[in-house]
Motif scaffolding. Structure first.
Motif, PDB file in Angstrom:
ATOM      1  N   ALA A   1      -7.661   1.554   2.823  1.00 31.65           N
ATOM      2  CA  ALA A   1      -7.496   0.243   2.163  1.00 31.65           C
ATOM      3  C   ALA A   1      -6.730  -0.636   3.073  1.00 31.65           C
ATOM      4  O   ALA A   1      -7.031  -1.718   3.119  1.00 31.65           O
TER       5      ALA A   1
ATOM      6  N   VAL B   1       0.733  -1.013  -0.128  1.00 28.59           N
ATOM      7  CA  VAL B   1      -0.132   0.144   0.020  1.00 28.59           C
ATOM      8  C   VAL B   1       0.845   1.052  -0.018  1.00 28.59           C
ATOM      9  O   VAL B   1       1.673   1.400   1.029  1.00 28.59           O
TER      10      VAL B   1
ATOM     11  N   LEU C   1      -7.641  -4.154   4.348  1.00 28.38           N
ATOM     12  CA  LEU C   1      -6.864  -5.364   3.955  1.00 28.38           C
ATOM     13  C   LEU C   1      -6.665  -6.015   5.482  1.00 28.38           C
ATOM     14  O   LEU C   1      -6.649  -7.475   5.503  1.00 28.38           O
TER      15      LEU C   1
ATOM     16  N   ALA D   1      -9.465  -1.960  -1.892  1.00 28.36           N
ATOM     17  CA  ALA D   1      -9.374  -3.149  -0.831  1.00 28.36           C
ATOM     18  C   ALA D   1     -10.138  -4.412  -1.389  1.00 28.36           C
ATOM     19  O   ALA D   1      -9.903  -5.658  -1.508  1.00 28.36           O
TER      20      ALA D   1
ATOM     21  N   LEU E   1      -1.133  -1.375  -4.518  1.00 28.56           N
ATOM     22  CA  LEU E   1      -2.299  -0.223  -4.373  1.00 28.56           C
ATOM     23  C   LEU E   1      -1.648   0.984  -4.340  1.00 28.56           C
ATOM     24  O   LEU E   1      -0.668   1.313  -3.591  1.00 28.56           O
TER      25      LEU E   1
END
Length: 252
Positions: free
Chosen positions: A44, A34, A48, A239, A126
């Motif tokens: 997000a 991330v 996760l 996510a 991400l």
């Protein structure tokens, strides 16, 4: 698909009912990066972690500022002035103490993106970065390394949650950030047919000469207004897309 919610950690019982023990194992083994832990990336990362992703690399150079309090998961009065990566790591560990975290409290320069991609076999990347140059470099490096990647486009200046979509970058509309990303990534030779989260709501422009936080160095500048829920919804959508992708072959 094997579903045995009573044989798993109580914290994951509800997830096991949905994805089964095989799904839990898949998520526990997943390695996810991330990049950017603001309003989008923080949400997000938390989603996760709650889904049970077992290995996360968290990257952000910034510290929590008072202007973050209206929308960022990491932002509390008690965390103002602290590094976002450290604050997010504490949150993730409080959710899932077994999670393995790799913390990168630094600015990702475009030239550093290929090295970052080479360091771990990420199952998903991400991109929650604001800077176009850094976003494009990260996406390009992920594509060249064969790592699945998804980006967040602009959540600022928008209010309507029903206008959030997942589409390929080259299928987006009414998003200035996506338009600039297409130009930059195309110039670099990257692929434009990868997934992004964006809003097709017309953005409300920030008022001119309104610096964020009341004490921002440099000249006054226009900024995007933000609301509490939109960046988080972008992050949760990212996510969700990643979790669904990781489990795709296991779901009925």
């Amino acid at each position: 698909m094997d579903k045995e919610p009573n044989s798993v950690d109580p914290a994951q019982e509800r997830t096991a009912i949905l994805v089964g023990t095989a799904g839990l194992e898949r998520l526990r083994a997943a390695r996810v990066l991330v990049a950017g832990l603001g309003g989008v990336g923080g949400a997000a990362a938390e989603a996760l972690a709650r889904a049970g992703v077992g290995h996360m690399t968290l990257l952000d150079h910034d510290v929590v500022a008072p202007s973050n309090l209206n929308r960022q998961i990491v932002a509390l009065h008690s965390s103002v002035g602290r590094g976002k990566t450290q604050v997010m790591a504490e949150r993730v560990r409080d959710i899932n103490p077994a999670a393995e975290l790799d913390l990168r409290s630094r600015f990702l320069r475009p030239e550093d993106a290929p090295e970052l991609m080479a360091e771990q076999p990420y199952d998903y990347v991400l991109d929650c970065i604001d800077s176009i140059a850094c976003k494009a470099a990260l996406v390009l490096a992920a594509q060249q390394a064969g790592r699945p990647v998804i980006s967040s486009m602009g959540a600022g200046g928008r209010l309507d949650p029903t206008r959030i979509h997942v589409a390929k970058l080259n299928q987006t509309s009414r998003c200035g950030l996506a338009r600039e990303m297409r130009k930059t990534l195309k110039r670099l030779g990257g692929q434009l047919n990868y997934p992004v989260v964006y809003s097709d709501e017309e953005a409300v422009k920030g008022l001119p000469h309104q610096p964020v936080g009341g004490d921002v160095p440099g000249r006054p500048r226009a900024v995007n207004g933000t609301i509490s829920y939109l960046p988080a919804l972008f992050g949760f959508t990212l996510a969700g897309y990643v979790v669904k992708s990781l489990l795709q072959d296991l779901m009925p």
